[in-house]
Design a protein around this motif. Structure first.
Motif, PDB file in Angstrom:
ATOM      1  N   THR A   1      19.327  10.717  -1.265  1.00 50.66           N
ATOM      2  CA  THR A   1      18.154  10.360  -0.479  1.00 50.66           C
ATOM      3  C   THR A   1      17.395   9.319  -1.410  1.00 50.66           C
ATOM      4  N   ASP A   2      17.569   9.233  -2.550  1.00 49.14           N
ATOM      5  CA  ASP A   2      16.681   8.154  -3.267  1.00 49.14           C
ATOM      6  C   ASP A   2      17.617   6.790  -3.409  1.00 49.14           C
ATOM      7  N   ARG A   3      18.774   6.702  -3.121  1.00 42.86           N
ATOM      8  CA  ARG A   3      19.477   5.460  -2.835  1.00 42.86           C
ATOM      9  C   ARG A   3      19.773   5.109  -4.249  1.00 42.86           C
ATOM     10  N   ASN A   4      20.037   5.993  -5.510  1.00 51.34           N
ATOM     11  CA  ASN A   4      20.331   5.606  -6.498  1.00 51.34           C
ATOM     12  C   ASN A   4      21.954   5.482  -6.924  1.00 51.34           C
ATOM     13  N   GLY A   5      22.823   5.775  -6.165  1.00 52.36           N
ATOM     14  CA  GLY A   5      24.335   5.830  -6.038  1.00 52.36           C
ATOM     15  C   GLY A   5      24.597   7.070  -6.855  1.00 52.36           C
ATOM     16  N   SER A   6      23.753   8.127  -6.960  1.00 49.46           N
ATOM     17  CA  SER A   6      24.384   9.329  -7.451  1.00 49.46           C
ATOM     18  C   SER A   6      23.693  10.465  -6.736  1.00 49.46           C
ATOM     19  N   LEU A   7      24.015  11.838  -6.955  1.00 50.58           N
ATOM     20  CA  LEU A   7      23.554  12.999  -6.592  1.00 50.58           C
ATOM     21  C   LEU A   7      22.710  13.507  -7.788  1.00 50.58           C
ATOM     22  N   SER A   8      21.441  14.089  -7.545  1.00 54.32           N
ATOM     23  CA  SER A   8      20.823  14.966  -8.329  1.00 54.32           C
ATOM     24  C   SER A   8      21.053  16.267  -8.228  1.00 54.32           C
ATOM     25  N   SER A   9      20.974  17.313  -8.767  1.00 50.99           N
ATOM     26  CA  SER A   9      21.094  18.719  -8.550  1.00 50.99           C
ATOM     27  C   SER A   9      20.276  18.995  -7.216  1.00 50.99           C
ATOM     28  N   ASP A  10      19.104  18.556  -7.075  1.00 46.27           N
ATOM     29  CA  ASP A  10      18.253  18.688  -5.795  1.00 46.27           C
ATOM     30  C   ASP A  10      18.897  18.093  -4.660  1.00 46.27           C
ATOM     31  N   GLU A  11      19.513  16.796  -4.686  1.00 54.37           N
ATOM     32  CA  GLU A  11      20.079  16.344  -3.747  1.00 54.37           C
ATOM     33  C   GLU A  11      21.408  16.818  -3.371  1.00 54.37           C
ATOM     34  N   TRP A  12      22.297  17.309  -4.336  1.00 56.86           N
ATOM     35  CA  TRP A  12      23.351  18.068  -4.034  1.00 56.86           C
ATOM     36  C   TRP A  12      23.070  19.466  -3.211  1.00 56.86           C
ATOM     37  N   GLN A  13      21.985  20.198  -3.815  1.00 60.20           N
ATOM     38  CA  GLN A  13      21.794  21.319  -3.197  1.00 60.20           C
ATOM     39  C   GLN A  13      21.270  21.393  -1.680  1.00 60.20           C
ATOM     40  N   SER A  14      20.273  20.272  -1.612  1.00 59.23           N
ATOM     41  CA  SER A  14      19.731  20.351  -0.084  1.00 59.23           C
ATOM     42  C   SER A  14      20.438  19.554   0.854  1.00 59.23           C
ATOM     43  N   GLN A  15      20.870  18.448   0.298  1.00 60.47           N
ATOM     44  CA  GLN A  15      21.533  17.326   1.418  1.00 60.47           C
ATOM     45  C   GLN A  15      23.073  17.616   1.500  1.00 60.47           C
ATOM     46  N   THR A  16      23.789  17.963   0.341  1.00 57.28           N
ATOM     47  CA  THR A  16      25.012  18.084   0.391  1.00 57.28           C
ATOM     48  C   THR A  16      25.382  19.371   1.325  1.00 57.28           C
ATOM     49  N   ARG A  17      24.834  20.354   0.849  1.00 62.83           N
ATOM     50  CA  ARG A  17      25.162  21.525   1.687  1.00 62.83           C
ATOM     51  C   ARG A  17      25.031  21.493   3.328  1.00 62.83           C
ATOM     52  N   GLU A  18      23.746  20.925   3.752  1.00 62.34           N
ATOM     53  CA  GLU A  18      23.427  20.714   5.004  1.00 62.34           C
ATOM     54  C   GLU A  18      24.180  20.073   5.781  1.00 62.34           C
ATOM     55  N   ARG A  19      24.063  18.492   5.176  1.00 60.80           N
ATOM     56  CA  ARG A  19      24.879  17.510   5.940  1.00 60.80           C
ATOM     57  C   ARG A  19      26.044  17.575   6.046  1.00 60.80           C
ATOM     58  N   VAL A  20      27.073  17.817   4.703  1.00 54.69           N
ATOM     59  CA  VAL A  20      28.577  18.117   4.761  1.00 54.69           C
ATOM     60  C   VAL A  20      28.883  19.046   5.442  1.00 54.69           C
ATOM     61  N   PHE A  21      28.089  20.356   5.460  1.00 50.93           N
ATOM     62  CA  PHE A  21      28.600  21.715   6.213  1.00 50.93           C
ATOM     63  C   PHE A  21      28.672  21.258   7.420  1.00 50.93           C
ATOM     64  N   ALA A  22      27.541  20.486   8.075  1.00 52.33           N
ATOM     65  CA  ALA A  22      27.769  20.423   9.455  1.00 52.33           C
ATOM     66  C   ALA A  22      28.860  19.356   9.681  1.00 52.33           C
ATOM     67  N   PHE A  23      29.015  18.309   8.917  1.00 54.13           N
ATOM     68  CA  PHE A  23      29.956  17.394   9.252  1.00 54.13           C
ATOM     69  C   PHE A  23      31.621  18.254   9.216  1.00 54.13           C
ATOM     70  N   LEU A  24      31.665  19.002   8.409  1.00 53.40           N
ATOM     71  CA  LEU A  24      32.980  19.730   8.297  1.00 53.40           C
ATOM     72  C   LEU A  24      33.072  20.777   9.287  1.00 53.40           C
ATOM     73  N   ASP A  25      31.978  21.499   9.804  1.00 58.25           N
ATOM     74  CA  ASP A  25      32.170  22.595  10.910  1.00 58.25           C
ATOM     75  C   ASP A  25      32.220  21.864  12.316  1.00 58.25           C
TER      76      ASP A  25
END
Length: 135
Positions: free
Chosen positions: A71-95
């Motif tokens: 979300t901050d477009r720095n080219g990497s994922l913080s723990s917060d980004e991993w937790q909030s973004q990855t879980r929901e967006r990737v889960f929705a994509f995979l499901d």
């Protein structure tokens, strides 16, 4: 990226699918394993380096994961980004069937779609995962 069996290892109740809750339970362990340089940021390279397969499909999936969750477009994922973004967006994509659980066939389908788009690896490539040549 993980294999189907690796992904389904998060299936804590053994019903053949990984729910959001099961994914959430495994997130902290996964973050610690992925952040190999311990800088509290996860890069696509770190994700790909931990993949079971050393192939272009895994690298493309890792780049996609970072791109959609960074979300901050720095080219990497913080723990917060991993937790909030990855879980929901990737889960929705995979499901794929939106039933609230990612099954082995759904995960395999995603991997196959990335594989179909992956560019073949060059005949001669760097010796090291970081792209450098050498001994």
């Amino acid at each position: 990226m993980p294999s189907v069996n690796d992904a389904l290892a998060l299936d804590l109740n053994g019903d053949g699918g990984v729910t959001r809750e099961e994914l959430r339970a495994g997130s902290d362990r996964r973050i610690a394993r992925l952040d190999t340089n311990r800088d509290d940021e996860i890069t696509a390279e770190e994700i790909a380096a931990r993949a079971r397969f050393d192939d272009e499909t895994s690298r493309q999936m890792a780049r996609y994961l970072v791109r959609v969750a960074d979300t901050d477009r720095n080219g990497s994922l913080s723990s917060d980004e991993w937790q909030s973004q990855t879980r929901e967006r990737v889960f929705a994509f995979l499901d794929r069937d939106a039933d609230g659980a990612v099954t082995g066939p759904e995960f395999a389908s995603v991997r196959q779609s990335f594989a179909a788009k992956a560019k073949p690896l060059p005949a001669s490539r760097p010796d090291h995962r970081d792209g450098t040549w050498g001994r």
